[in-house]
Design a protein around this motif. Structure first.
Motif, short mmCIF file in Angstrom:
data_model
loop_
_atom_site.label_atom_id
_atom_site.label_comp_id
_atom_site.label_asym_id
_atom_site.label_seq_id
_atom_site.Cartn_x
_atom_site.Cartn_y
_atom_site.Cartn_z
N ASP A 12 0.85 -1.11 -0.07
CA ASP A 12 -0.05 0.06 0.11
C ASP A 12 0.76 1.19 -0.12
O ASP A 12 0.50 2.22 -0.55
CB ASP A 12 -0.76 0.20 1.15
N ASN A 13 2.03 1.21 0.37
CA ASN A 13 2.87 2.36 0.46
C ASN A 13 3.62 2.49 -0.51
O ASN A 13 4.87 3.53 -0.73
CB ASN A 13 3.70 2.45 1.93
N SER A 15 4.88 3.51 -4.28
CA SER A 15 4.14 4.61 -5.35
C SER A 15 3.87 3.66 -6.75
O SER A 15 4.37 2.55 -6.84
CB SER A 15 5.24 5.75 -5.71
N LYS A 16 3.13 4.22 -7.47
CA LYS A 16 2.55 3.77 -8.79
C LYS A 16 4.04 3.56 -9.64
O LYS A 16 4.12 2.21 -10.17
CB LYS A 16 1.73 4.37 -9.59
N GLU A 17 5.10 4.24 -9.44
CA GLU A 17 6.13 4.16 -10.03
C GLU A 17 7.27 3.31 -9.75
O GLU A 17 7.50 2.34 -10.49
CB GLU A 17 7.03 5.56 -10.27
N GLU A 18 7.19 2.94 -8.30
CA GLU A 18 7.90 1.83 -7.79
C GLU A 18 7.32 0.60 -8.20
O GLU A 18 8.03 -0.48 -8.39
CB GLU A 18 7.77 2.11 -6.10
N LEU A 19 5.94 0.39 -7.90
CA LEU A 19 5.11 -0.90 -8.41
C LEU A 19 5.58 -1.31 -9.84
O LEU A 19 5.88 -2.32 -10.16
CB LEU A 19 3.86 -0.64 -8.07
N PHE A 20 5.55 -0.24 -10.47
CA PHE A 20 5.73 -0.55 -11.96
C PHE A 20 7.14 -1.00 -12.17
O PHE A 20 7.43 -2.13 -12.87
CB PHE A 20 5.37 0.72 -12.80
N GLU A 21 7.97 -0.27 -11.71
CA GLU A 21 9.44 -0.81 -11.90
C GLU A 21 9.86 -2.20 -10.98
O GLU A 21 10.50 -2.75 -11.59
CB GLU A 21 10.36 0.26 -10.99
N TYR A 23 7.52 -4.70 -10.85
CA TYR A 23 6.94 -5.71 -11.39
C TYR A 23 7.80 -5.98 -12.92
O TYR A 23 8.01 -7.04 -13.37
CB TYR A 23 5.56 -5.38 -11.78
N TYR A 24 8.18 -4.74 -13.51
CA TYR A 24 8.95 -4.65 -14.77
C TYR A 24 10.21 -5.44 -14.66
O TYR A 24 10.56 -6.51 -15.23
CB TYR A 24 9.30 -3.45 -15.24
N LYS A 46 0.19 -8.43 -2.14
CA LYS A 46 -0.71 -7.41 -1.61
C LYS A 46 -0.47 -7.45 0.08
O LYS A 46 -0.31 -6.55 0.64
CB LYS A 46 -1.89 -7.77 -1.71
#
Length: 151
Positions: A12-13, A15-21, A23-24, A46
């Motif tokens: 939950d903490n 960022s969208k950018e961190e999550l993208f990187e 998973y990438y 999760k």
């Protein structure tokens, strides 16, 4: 080696950018590089704590820490991955130290387990893990359960 900036965060903490990187990088290694099509992103993401190691704002290492539950009386480390350009530079060793430090602060009384790819047994043995039980296939890749020996 250049300085690594470490961050450990709940899902939950991030960022969208961190999550993208995150998973990438994981997909690039576990699905593409290892030529293993499987559902890399799962529900455990999760509830996990995610370990991110960056050099100059470039994500180079990730892992996830899965807390113990009523059904699983151990902390699990998984999805340990280092970008190919940063391997053999002790990045994974430093990441394991970050994982252990975090786990000791949160769940010191619980054992730590990992589902290790068999070719990495020696790496994890160097971090006080020992093989427990027989090997098995996980997504058609030979694995073995390893548990960290308490000092």
């Amino acid at each position: 080696m250049e300085k690594i900036t470490w961050k450990i965060s709940s899902f939950d903490n991030l960022s969208k950018e961190e999550l993208f990187e995150l998973y990438y990088l994981r997909t690039a290694i576990f699905v593409v590089e290892q030529n293993c099509p499987y559902q890399e992103v799962d529900e455990l993401d999760k509830t996990a704590f995610h370990v991110l190691g960056s050099i100059k704002n470039e994500l180079v290492a990730v892992a996830r820490i899965i807390p113990p539950t009523a059904n699983h009386n151990e902390v699990k480390i998984g999805r340990v991955a280092v970008k190919s350009t940063h391997r053999r530079q002790k990045v994974a060793d430093k990441m394991m130290e970050q994982c252990f430090r975090f786990i000791e602060q949160q769940w010191q009384q619980f054992p730590i387990a990992i589902s290790a790819q068999q070719y990495l047994i020696n790496f994890y043995a160097n971090h006080q893990f020992k093989v427990e039980g027989d090997g098995y296939l996980e997504d058609d890749i030979p694995h073995v359960k390893m548990v960290r020996i308490k000092k």
